[in-house]
Design an enzyme around this catalytic site. Sequence first.
Site, short mmCIF file in Angstrom:
data_model
loop_
_atom_site.label_atom_id
_atom_site.label_comp_id
_atom_site.label_asym_id
_atom_site.label_seq_id
_atom_site.Cartn_x
_atom_site.Cartn_y
_atom_site.Cartn_z
N ASP A 136 4.26 -4.71 -4.30
CA ASP A 136 3.09 -5.01 -5.13
C ASP A 136 3.20 -6.49 -5.46
O ASP A 136 4.28 -7.09 -5.36
CB ASP A 136 3.12 -4.17 -6.42
N ARG A 167 -9.22 -9.73 -20.36
CA ARG A 167 -7.94 -10.16 -19.77
C ARG A 167 -7.49 -11.50 -20.37
O ARG A 167 -6.30 -11.73 -20.57
CB ARG A 167 -8.07 -10.28 -18.25
C1 LIG Z 1 -5.31 0.29 -8.84
S1 LIG Z 1 -3.65 -0.04 -8.35
C2 LIG Z 1 -3.49 1.15 -7.05
C3 LIG Z 1 -2.10 1.76 -7.04
C4 LIG Z 1 -1.87 2.83 -5.99
N1 LIG Z 1 -1.96 2.30 -4.65
C5 LIG Z 1 -2.82 3.99 -6.16
O1 LIG Z 1 -3.68 4.20 -5.31
O2 LIG Z 1 -2.70 4.71 -7.15
C6 LIG Z 1 -3.84 -1.58 -7.46
C7 LIG Z 1 -2.52 -2.31 -7.29
O3 LIG Z 1 -2.73 -3.38 -6.36
C8 LIG Z 1 -1.95 -4.47 -6.77
N2 LIG Z 1 -2.48 -5.72 -6.19
C9 LIG Z 1 -3.58 -6.42 -6.55
N3 LIG Z 1 -3.71 -7.53 -5.81
C10 LIG Z 1 -2.68 -7.52 -4.93
C11 LIG Z 1 -2.27 -8.40 -3.89
N4 LIG Z 1 -2.93 -9.51 -3.62
N5 LIG Z 1 -1.14 -8.09 -3.19
C12 LIG Z 1 -0.45 -6.96 -3.47
N6 LIG Z 1 -0.79 -6.10 -4.44
C13 LIG Z 1 -1.89 -6.37 -5.16
C14 LIG Z 1 -2.03 -4.45 -8.28
O4 LIG Z 1 -0.97 -5.15 -8.88
C15 LIG Z 1 -2.02 -2.94 -8.57
O5 LIG Z 1 -0.73 -2.50 -8.90
#
Ligand SMILES: C[S@@+](CC[C@H](N)C(=O)[O-])C[C@H]1O[C@@H](n2cnc3c(N)ncnc32)[C@H](O)[C@@H]1O
Length: 278
Positions: free
Chosen positions: A138, A33
Amino acid sequence: MYSARQLDRARDLAYRHSGITLGDNKDVMISNRLDKLKRSLNSDDIDAILALVENGHHIEIFVSTFTTNKTNFFRETFHFDDLKERVVKQAIESNQPLKIYCSAASTGEEPYSILMTIEEANREYKTALSSYSLLATDIDLDVLKHASSGIYEWNKNADDFPSWIKPAEYFKRRAHPTKEDDYLIKVKDHLMRKVRFDQMNLMSVSYPFKSEEFDVVFCRNVLIYFNQDDQNAILKKLFRTLKLGGTLYLGHSESPLELAPYVERCGQNIFVKTKEYL
Ligand SMILES: C[S@@+](CC[C@H](N)C(=O)[O-])C[C@H]1O[C@@H](n2cnc3c(N)ncnc32)[C@H](O)[C@@H]1O
């Protein structure tokens, strides 16, 4: 190669700005990253970059670099089966509106899958829901931009749709600008109008919602990035926004933790709120 101190600075910043907890076993991931961050900021000096982020610059780029955004249409399809066959069906039968919150929407496949599910239920049950709304948030502005465009690669997604979905109802197909035999698909306007995308950090001290505002909360495959105390804190804040009798969908390796006594499990990572958490 990054020094232990550089990796720790990145770890601290990731936690401070997103709650993402990167353990000692994540050094390779952090290094990758940081490489990406250097490319994005067009600089080779990681100490200078980290100092800038520590002083409040490039936060959005940093957060976007450290989030994992893997998602796909109808991921964990059984949740969409449940949404259609239980939640939407009940709402239609009782002539109630549905208010849905998707709390880690990534590039949009999850919220658009929710909308397609509702539209298919309306078609199948031959009566439409009286009304419904979907808020999708998000933390990562890059993925929200993608989600708002509604544009996806067709080949990547062709196998993702369950048999009861007719993609042609919801997507327009376009030639791919760079890949000759591929297509892009674009979500049709009638579906795009039904969702609002917004930025929200699940680690925020309080959420801008009323208590019992939502009938359904999707919080899937994001809790896994937080430590257990933070998972509990997030679950409690989300739980407050969920109506009694409302449904919480969690990802395949997530659980309601301290909220377990206040929910009834009614399917794989499907939880119905039975009691208020006080
Ligand atoms: C692996 S993806 C999951 C997407 C979807 N919910 C799924 O199950 O396919 C995780 C998402 O969580 C978001 N995320 C991570 N930390 C976060 C936070 N503190 N608040 C809101 N979203 C967050 C990331 O940007 C990412 O888009």
